[in-house]
Motif scaffolding. Structure first.
Motif, PDB file in Angstrom:
ATOM      1  N   HIS A  99      18.335  -1.755   5.496  1.00 53.64           N
ATOM      2  CA  HIS A  99      17.828  -1.386   4.252  1.00 53.64           C
ATOM      3  C   HIS A  99      18.924  -0.237   3.458  1.00 53.64           C
ATOM      4  O   HIS A  99      18.667  -0.411   2.172  1.00 53.64           O
ATOM      5  CB  HIS A  99      16.747  -0.549   4.612  1.00 53.64           C
ATOM      6  N   ASP A 158       4.813 -11.992  -2.534  1.00 53.63           N
ATOM      7  CA  ASP A 158       5.947 -12.029  -3.390  1.00 53.63           C
ATOM      8  C   ASP A 158       5.404 -12.583  -4.579  1.00 53.63           C
ATOM      9  O   ASP A 158       6.093 -12.346  -5.653  1.00 53.63           O
ATOM     10  CB  ASP A 158       7.317 -12.577  -2.701  1.00 53.63           C
ATOM     11  N   GLY A 194      13.130  -1.887   0.031  1.00 48.40           N
ATOM     12  CA  GLY A 194      12.374  -2.610   0.988  1.00 48.40           C
ATOM     13  C   GLY A 194      12.007  -2.157   2.161  1.00 48.40           C
ATOM     14  O   GLY A 194      12.085  -3.145   3.029  1.00 48.40           O
ATOM     15  N   PRO A 195      11.810  -1.012   2.529  1.00 43.91           N
ATOM     16  CA  PRO A 195      11.659  -0.431   3.990  1.00 43.91           C
ATOM     17  C   PRO A 195      10.259  -0.980   4.359  1.00 43.91           C
ATOM     18  O   PRO A 195       9.304  -1.335   3.526  1.00 43.91           O
ATOM     19  CB  PRO A 195      11.782   1.037   4.010  1.00 43.91           C
ATOM     20  N   ASN A 196      10.163  -0.925   5.623  1.00 44.87           N
ATOM     21  CA  ASN A 196       8.661  -1.086   6.233  1.00 44.87           C
ATOM     22  C   ASN A 196       8.020  -0.101   6.722  1.00 44.87           C
ATOM     23  O   ASN A 196       8.553   0.718   7.344  1.00 44.87           O
ATOM     24  CB  ASN A 196       8.723  -2.290   7.307  1.00 44.87           C
ATOM     25  N   TYR A 203       4.286 -13.045   3.544  1.00 45.90           N
ATOM     26  CA  TYR A 203       5.402 -12.495   2.826  1.00 45.90           C
ATOM     27  C   TYR A 203       5.483 -13.168   1.371  1.00 45.90           C
ATOM     28  O   TYR A 203       5.905 -12.814   0.465  1.00 45.90           O
ATOM     29  CB  TYR A 203       6.755 -12.591   3.721  1.00 45.90           C
ATOM     30  N   GLY A 219       7.170  -2.949   2.631  1.00 45.46           N
ATOM     31  CA  GLY A 219       6.579  -3.920   3.505  1.00 45.46           C
ATOM     32  C   GLY A 219       5.247  -3.197   4.108  1.00 45.46           C
ATOM     33  O   GLY A 219       5.331  -2.401   5.115  1.00 45.46           O
ATOM     34  N   TYR A 262      16.431  -9.285  -6.875  1.00 42.81           N
ATOM     35  CA  TYR A 262      15.866  -9.177  -5.614  1.00 42.81           C
ATOM     36  C   TYR A 262      17.202  -8.594  -4.883  1.00 42.81           C
ATOM     37  O   TYR A 262      17.710  -9.478  -4.571  1.00 42.81           O
ATOM     38  CB  TYR A 262      15.162  -9.958  -4.861  1.00 42.81           C
ATOM     39  N   HIS A 310       9.011  -1.784  -3.412  1.00 41.05           N
ATOM     40  CA  HIS A 310       8.434  -3.093  -2.606  1.00 41.05           C
ATOM     41  C   HIS A 310       8.266  -2.727  -1.034  1.00 41.05           C
ATOM     42  O   HIS A 310       8.930  -3.341  -0.341  1.00 41.05           O
ATOM     43  CB  HIS A 310       9.140  -4.198  -3.033  1.00 41.05           C
ATOM     44  N   VAL A 351      18.560  -8.180  -1.813  1.00 47.59           N
ATOM     45  CA  VAL A 351      17.710  -8.216  -0.218  1.00 47.59           C
ATOM     46  C   VAL A 351      18.919  -9.121   0.515  1.00 47.59           C
ATOM     47  O   VAL A 351      19.603  -9.947  -0.018  1.00 47.59           O
ATOM     48  CB  VAL A 351      16.500  -9.125  -0.179  1.00 47.59           C
ATOM     49  N   ASP A 407      14.092  -5.038  -7.544  1.00 43.48           N
ATOM     50  CA  ASP A 407      13.331  -4.946  -6.296  1.00 43.48           C
ATOM     51  C   ASP A 407      14.325  -4.676  -5.124  1.00 43.48           C
ATOM     52  O   ASP A 407      15.225  -5.482  -4.929  1.00 43.48           O
ATOM     53  CB  ASP A 407      12.747  -6.274  -6.106  1.00 43.48           C
ATOM     54  N   HIS A 432      13.882 -17.873   1.844  1.00 41.89           N
ATOM     55  CA  HIS A 432      12.534 -17.278   1.329  1.00 41.89           C
ATOM     56  C   HIS A 432      12.291 -17.264  -0.046  1.00 41.89           C
ATOM     57  O   HIS A 432      11.387 -17.713  -0.866  1.00 41.89           O
ATOM     58  CB  HIS A 432      12.332 -16.010   2.045  1.00 41.89           C
ATOM     59  N   PHE A 433      13.320 -16.678  -0.693  1.00 40.13           N
ATOM     60  CA  PHE A 433      13.497 -16.469  -2.169  1.00 40.13           C
ATOM     61  C   PHE A 433      13.570 -17.971  -3.001  1.00 40.13           C
ATOM     62  O   PHE A 433      12.859 -17.735  -3.974  1.00 40.13           O
ATOM     63  CB  PHE A 433      14.623 -15.381  -2.591  1.00 40.13           C
ATOM     64  N   GLN A 466      17.888 -13.837   3.872  1.00 42.47           N
ATOM     65  CA  GLN A 466      16.539 -14.271   3.393  1.00 42.47           C
ATOM     66  C   GLN A 466      16.604 -15.146   2.137  1.00 42.47           C
ATOM     67  O   GLN A 466      15.536 -15.230   1.294  1.00 42.47           O
ATOM     68  CB  GLN A 466      15.654 -12.820   2.816  1.00 42.47           C
TER      69      GLN A 466
HETATM   70  N1  ARG Z   1      10.508  -5.502   3.466  1.00 43.81           N
HETATM   71  C1  ARG Z   1      11.646  -6.509   3.321  1.00 43.81           C
HETATM   72  C2  ARG Z   1      12.532  -6.434   4.674  1.00 43.81           C
HETATM   73  O1  ARG Z   1      12.420  -5.275   5.293  1.00 43.81           O
HETATM   74  C3  ARG Z   1      12.353  -6.550   2.294  1.00 43.81           C
HETATM   75  C4  ARG Z   1      11.646  -6.580   0.936  1.00 43.81           C
HETATM   76  C5  ARG Z   1      12.164  -7.333  -0.229  1.00 43.81           C
HETATM   77  N2  ARG Z   1      11.805  -7.439  -1.214  1.00 43.81           N
HETATM   78  C6  ARG Z   1      10.820  -8.575  -1.487  1.00 43.81           C
HETATM   79  N3  ARG Z   1      10.304  -8.609  -2.780  1.00 43.81           N
HETATM   80  N4  ARG Z   1      10.666  -9.333  -0.659  1.00 43.81           N
HETATM   81  O2  ARG Z   1      13.133  -7.291   5.080  1.00 43.81           O
END
Ligand code: ARG
Length: 587
Positions: A133, A328, A122-124, A324, A161, A346, A159, A348, A119, A355-356, A352
């Motif tokens: 990113h 996930d 991870g762009p939004n 979020y 956002g 992941y 993945h 990332v 994974d 979070h994970f 974060q």
């Molecule tokens: N979209 C998230 C960001 O910009 C990252 C996603 C990472 N992957 C995940 N499964 N949470 O911070």
């Protein structure tokens, strides 16, 4: 084929076993002091500790046994009881020929029959991709290439956002501006226009405006929250509008990832698991794993052994909106169901981590992860010269697209400075500059350990000397050119022979590739691949300085040296390929 260190470890292990010692202690590794020997085994020290005897005595017995093996040119004791080895030239030559003939250059595909989901990216949606990113994309892409090369079945997922508050913010901004009233008219339920009411440029203006407004005005924030909850609950107009946002963004993103040479198997996003959430929530409630807390439905994940407070994972807010962590967790359910992975990585930002930790604990506590190991592959920040996260000159967020353009311009300048690609057709030259620009960015990013922050110094990273992407591309291009000239002259290449120190060093480096690829996989550490590529280029450069190749008059010697050039090029190209770096045909 078996990697050389593994073969040597088995031989040393057998000697340990014959002395009644643990064969695992026979592990052989490249020598710390290459000036003294090629390989070393430290096991006699540990064995002596266990048996409470003198390590040199044990080492003596082991050396006597190992000396009987004709594979070794030298076996001796060093210091308090290290065993140092050299391999005979004929043994090295044989293994090198075998590796050269192998499609995988002697790298065993240990990952066979295992599946990893990676994974990354991870762009939004609606937000431009920024340098944060970039790191995820570059590191993640390297890992997907490495795992594939090591035989794994890899499924990469971008993945997106696409399901959070920013969607509600955008919807309410479009609503307020009256840009597309049909999506807000509750008497209409579709069909909606096929054409998007907004472009990527519109989104890039709308989103920051909405975000600023929500920060300044609690009422606007509330409105955006409501829109988010309604979107998630399935309000048709909002879904249709959101679908446009996603499609428009995806097109832009595919282009950006494409320009970096990065591809994903899956373009899923947070929203993809929408339908999996209600049954997952029901299941967690029934099993008593999800409980109400201050109006929200949460999964407590704290453990008695925790040193710091571990807040619960929030599944549903009081307005029913998901977060979020919810998407996930449901994404794990989806991946286990569709891919049945052994491992999910992941890639990332390490910020974060918390979070994970929450998501992984919730998944493991409820068994939703199946047999998959869940791992956060964190990374540090790419900073500007001021030591703060990299920005544009104007102080704005640096967009990926602009960064690539900047690196390409710099590459163009460097080519001119070096007198490279000087009289090539403009199109080819531009293509070379693009490849060099991308190599500059990727190598700079991957050559640091991923967890460390680094300062993006374009001037340094774009040099054709030193540990840089352009230097390695140039090194590969140079070998290509030697081989091309040889071909033009009708010179044949043959299996390498080793007659000098430089050739031996080069051969040993080439034979260490399996260990490097295994190590980089085990540690999720692309920097080890960078070290290898740089070391290899340097070894080659020494070999090239010391020996005639094209001008060698001894035909057999010339052929053997050309053979060595050929495997070196294959290994260098392979490893650069793992880093996502392309080698131009010429420069
Ligand atoms: N979209 C998230 C960001 O910009 C990252 C996603 C990472 N992957 C995940 N499964 N949470 O911070």
């Amino acid at each position: 084929m078996t990697p050389l260190t593994e073969e040597l470890s088995a031989i040393a292990g057998a000697a340990f076993a014959a002395e009644g010692l643990d064969p695992a202690l026979g592990r052989v590794q490249p020598a710390d002091r290459p000036d003294l020997a090629q390989f070393q085994c430290n096991g006699a020290l540990a064995a002596a500790k266990q048996a409470k005897t003198n390590p040199r005595e044990i080492a003596q017995k082991l050396v006597a046994r190992l000396k009987q093996n004709t594979l070794f040119a030298k076996v001796e004791i060093a210091g308090p009881g290290f065993i140092n080895f050299n391999i005979s030239d004929s043994a090295l030559t044989g293994r090198l020929a075998q590796a050269a003939a192998d499609a995988h250059l002697g790298v065993p595909r240990d990952g066979a029959n295992r599946t990893v989901v990676i994974d990354f990216g991870g762009p939004n949606v609606a937000k431009p991709m920024h340098v944060g990113h970039l790191r995820s994309s570059i590191i993640g892409d390297c890992l997907q290439r490495l795992y594939r090369a090591n035989g794994w079945h890899v499924v990469s997922d971008v993945h997106l956002g696409d399901w959070g508050l920013q969607m509600g913010q955008l919807i309410s901004e479009v609503g307020r501006r009256g840009l597309a009233p049909v999506y807000f008219d509750e008497t209409v339920t579709g069909p909606y226009p096929a054409q998007s009411p907004v472009t990527m440029d519109d989104l890039e203006e709308l989103y920051p405006a909405a975000s600023v407004a929500c920060k300044a005005d609690p009422e606007r924030l509330e409105e955006a929250r409501t829109a988010t909850a309604e979107l998630q609950a399935g309000r048709p107009g909002y879904r249709a509008l959101w679908q446009h946002f996603v499609r428009v963004s995806e097109q832009g993103l595919e282009r950006e990832f494409g320009s970096l040479g990065i591809h994903f198997d899956l373009w899923k996003g947070e929203s993809s698991v929408d339908a999996l959430i209600p049954p997952m929530v029901e299941d967690l409630k029934t099993r008593g794993l999800a409980v109400m807390s201050e109006g929200a439905l949460v999964v407590p994940i704290a453990r008695e052994t925790d040193k710091k407070e571990m807040p619960p994972l929030i599944l549903l807010k009081s307005d029913g909106a998901v977060l979020y962590g919810t998407t996930d967790l449901a994404t794990i359910v989806d991946r286990v169901r569709t891919q049945n992975p052994d491992l999910i990585l992941y890639v990332v930002d390490h910020r974060q981590h918390g979070h994970f930790e929450q998501v992984f604990r919730a998944a493991e506590k409820s068994g939703l992860n199946g047999h998959a190991v869940l791992e956060h592959v964190g990374y540090g920040t790419m900073n500007g010269p001021d030591g703060k996260p990299f920005k544009t000159r104007a102080g704005g967020v640096m967009k990926l697209y602009d960064l690539i353009a900047m690196a390409t311009d710099e590459a163009e300048k460097r080519l001119t400075e070096q007198g490279l690609a000087a009289d090539y057709p403009a199109e080819e030259r531009a293509e070379i500059a693009r490849k060099v620009g991308i190599a500059t960015i990727k190598f700079a990013d991957l050559s640091n350990h991923r967890q460390t922050d680094y300062i993006f110094d374009l001037t340094r990273f774009s040099r054709f000397e030193g540990k840089t992407g352009p230097y390695l591309q140039y090194a590969a291009v140079r070998i290509q050119s030697i081989l091309r000239k040889a071909e033009d002259a009708g010179y044949a290449a043959a299996s390498p022979t080793l007659r000098s120190a430089e050739e031996r060093v080069l051969a040993l480096r080439l034979l260490s590739l399996p260990d490097i690829m295994r190590g980089a996989e085990a540690k999720r550490a692309p920097n080890l691949l960078c070290d290898f590529a740089f070391g290899l280029a340097q070894d080659f450069s020494r070999f090239y300085t010391e020996h005639h190749i094209l001008s060698e008059s001894d035909v057999d010697l010339r052929a053997a040296r050309l053979g060595l050039c050929r495997v070196t090029l294959a290994a260098l190209t392979r490893v650069l390929g793992l880093l996502g770096i392309e080698v131009p045909a010429r420069m």
